[in-house]
Design an enzyme around this catalytic site. Structure first.
Site, short mmCIF file in Angstrom:
data_model
loop_
_atom_site.label_atom_id
_atom_site.label_comp_id
_atom_site.label_asym_id
_atom_site.label_seq_id
_atom_site.Cartn_x
_atom_site.Cartn_y
_atom_site.Cartn_z
N THR A 179 -1.28 -4.68 -1.81
CA THR A 179 -0.45 -4.41 -0.80
C THR A 179 1.02 -4.27 -0.72
O THR A 179 1.79 -3.60 -0.52
CB THR A 179 -0.71 -5.37 0.49
N ASP A 181 -1.11 1.77 2.07
CA ASP A 181 -0.58 1.12 0.92
C ASP A 181 -1.60 1.34 -0.29
O ASP A 181 -1.11 0.81 -1.41
CB ASP A 181 -0.27 -0.48 1.16
N HIS A 182 -2.95 1.58 -0.14
CA HIS A 182 -3.72 1.70 -1.14
C HIS A 182 -5.04 2.17 -0.40
O HIS A 182 -5.35 2.30 1.03
CB HIS A 182 -4.23 0.53 -1.80
N HIS A 208 -9.51 -3.46 -3.73
CA HIS A 208 -8.64 -2.15 -4.55
C HIS A 208 -7.93 -2.83 -5.48
O HIS A 208 -7.91 -4.00 -6.16
CB HIS A 208 -8.14 -1.90 -3.22
#
Length: 557
Positions: A90, A363-364, A497
């Site tokens: 993040t 952000d991912h 993630h």
């Protein structure tokens, strides 16, 4: 011969004159708003926390016409947009979007990382030098002081002699603070637990503005402690997995992770108001506050471009809890679509249609739950970090006859204790090589890179380039390792993630509004291209560490 040369001279004259006329015509059609500087009254940068690109396509038929579909149809959709670094977390994500650079430059190498100089783990935005505002809790002791570069919003503030405002809003502190940058007028984040208030820090001011106090007192938060059921019949959610399965976490106090969830009843066992974060109501609350900020700060109401950075954090909490294939995620994005529609409608009304520019990205992404992938025979699994650390320590002790050469193992990095290495007269290069060789033999580890390799080589593509882009010479460790695809260090329920695989790097990117043309592209773009594109649109300096390129194809000409 004489006539030949005369003819040749005439031919050359007109050949040279033609381009000149073309240039003159081009200059004659020059438009300042399109060719030099666009002047939207407001730029809105939206980051959705843990949004895979396929959430656009997978749930497309469940979206209305005024949310994601409006952005895609009227804006410019980059369909092959990726993060160009590892780790995809993040804090690095939000920092990279707004600085136009990767962790190797902006220095935010994780949400938390081991600080070798302080010899302890540090949090990306924690700051003991500031005081909380709006609470007495340490949750307010935050600032962007660890971010090493400027953001596009910083550059806009500097360019306008601080006349253009910047307000950062996000349920997570790091999602609000890092995008807003160092010069922001304010950043606000949500403090749940037993308070349920929006807070800030003395980095920005000594007391909350009256409009924030009014919002906190108005009962908005309390109104979201209500049952969470699906927007539509759960049985029609065929784009996701079964509601009841063994791959989801759920909430304490409810035996199974299936709809409905009574949040008021469950809140006592799930950190009070924090339970709202793990539901779509967290997005609703974030947007409520952001719209109040537009009014309270009079954003977009004068000739100087303002910035609103807006991070929707709840999809990340929900993805971690329930997984990317859950009906909870599907319901979250169907509801977020309505939030996007509400945001656009309010911007049209408050700022004016055609007077603002907006981009939406993530952000991912997120990985499919490996435990689920195992049931459908996709290679995947889990990595036990604690066992790995014990095995590594045993190897080091046997090989180098010392138990104190490694200070820390975190974020896929091994940090050396240079003082102990010197005391034991051990070569750092030899230690790197021996550990790298050992790690490559270790189950579930896919690739290994040493500090020596990363500092002496330049990688142009693939995972090696992503590691290189995420490696900060001063802050990163001495050996970096990557796990096999779809192998994670996490619980057997929920998604996470952090890797450089496509499921974590492929994120949506849509530009919309003033100065943006309609269209789409499959050309590969990178997250670091966003900030220089907005800078080029506004005619302001690029962020001082930016390494991305302006995406010319999205801009009106």
């Amino acid at each position: 011969m004489k006539y030949f040369f005369q003819t040749l001279l005439i031919f050359l004259f007109y050949s040279c004159a033609a381009p000149q006329e073309k240039i003159t015509n081009s200059q004659g059609s020059f438009n300042q708003e399109r060719n030099l500087i666009a002047t939207p009254k407001l730029v809105v940068g939206v980051v959705v926390d843990q949004m895979r690109y396929d959430y656009l396509t997978r749930f497309w038929n469940r979206y209305g016409e005024d949310g994601f579909k409006r952005l895609v149809s009227e804006g410019y959709n980059l369909r092959n947009n990726h993060f160009n670094y590892i780790p995809t977390y993040t804090a690095p994500g939000h920092a990279s979007v707004f600085t136009g650079s990767a962790p190797e430059t902006h220095g935010i190498i994780g949400n938390n990382w081991f600080n070798k100089f302080e010899r302890q783990m540090v949090y990306c935005v924690e700051d003991a030098g500031v005081e909380p505002v709006g609470t007495l809790d340490d949750a307010g002791k935050m600032s962007p002081h660890r971010l090493l570069t400027t953001t596009v919003s910083d550059e806009n503030r500097l360019h306008t002699q601080m006349r253009g405002k910047t307000i950062g809003v996000g349920m997570k502190d790091r999602g609000a603070i890092l995008p807003a940058g160092h010069t922001a007028n304010a950043a606000y984040w949500f403090h749940g637990q037993n308070e349920g208030v929006w807070i800030s820090s003395s980095f920005y001011f000594q007391d909350l503005p009256q409009w924030v106090k009014d919002f906190n007192a108005a009962g908005h938060v309390e109104s979201y402690l209500k049952p969470w059921n699906t927007l539509e019949d759960v049985n029609t959610y065929v784009e996701s997995g079964e509601d009841l399965n063994i791959f989801e976490g759920g909430f304490r106090g409810q035996e199974t992770a299936e709809f409905p969830y009574d949040l008021k009843e469950l809140s006592g066992q799930n950190r009070g108001y924090d339970i709202i974060k793990e539901t779509p109501f967290g997005n609703n609350l974030t947007l409520d506050f952001a719209l109040a900020a537009i009014d309270g700060e009079q954003l977009g109401q004068d000739e100087f471009t303002d910035f609103l950075t807006l991070s929707f954090s709840s999809p990340d909490y929900i993805g971690h809890n329930f997984g990317v294939n859950s009906k909870e995620i599907q319901d979250t994005y169907m509801r977020l679509d309505r939030d996007i529609a509400r945001l656009l409608k309010e911007l049209d009304a408050k700022v004016g249609e055609g007077n603002y520019t907006l981009f939406l990205t993530a952000d991912h992404g997120g990985v499919q739950v490996p435990a689920y992938l195992e049931t459908v025979k996709v290679p995947s699994g889990y990595f036990e970090t604690s066992n790995f650390r014990n095995d590594l320590d045993t190897f080091i002790s046997q090989k180098f006859k010392s138990d104190s050469l490694i200070m820390n193992v975190s974020n896929g990095q091994v940090f050396f204790d240079y003082e102990e290495i010197a005391k034991n007269d051990i070569s750092r290069e030899e230690l790197q090589m021996e550990i790298a060789h050992y790690l490559l033999q270790y189950d579930r580890i896919n690739q290994v890179y040493t500090r020596e390799q990363l500092e002496s080589s330049s990688y142009g593509k693939g995972l090696a380039a992503a590691i290189d882009n995420g490696f900060h010479q001063k802050r990163s460790g001495d050996v970096v390792y990557l796990l096999d695809p779809s192998v994670i260090s996490y619980s057997r329920t929920g998604s996470t993630h952090g890797s450089g695989q496509n499921y974590d790097t492929h994120a949506p990117l849509i530009f919309f509004g003033k100065g943006i043309k309609a269209g789409n592209s499959l050309e590969r773009t990178e997250i670091i291209d966003i900030a220089p594109t907005i800078s080029a649109l506004l005619g302001i300096p690029f962020p001082n560490g930016s390494t991305g390129k302006p995406l010319e194809m999205v801009l009106e000409k």
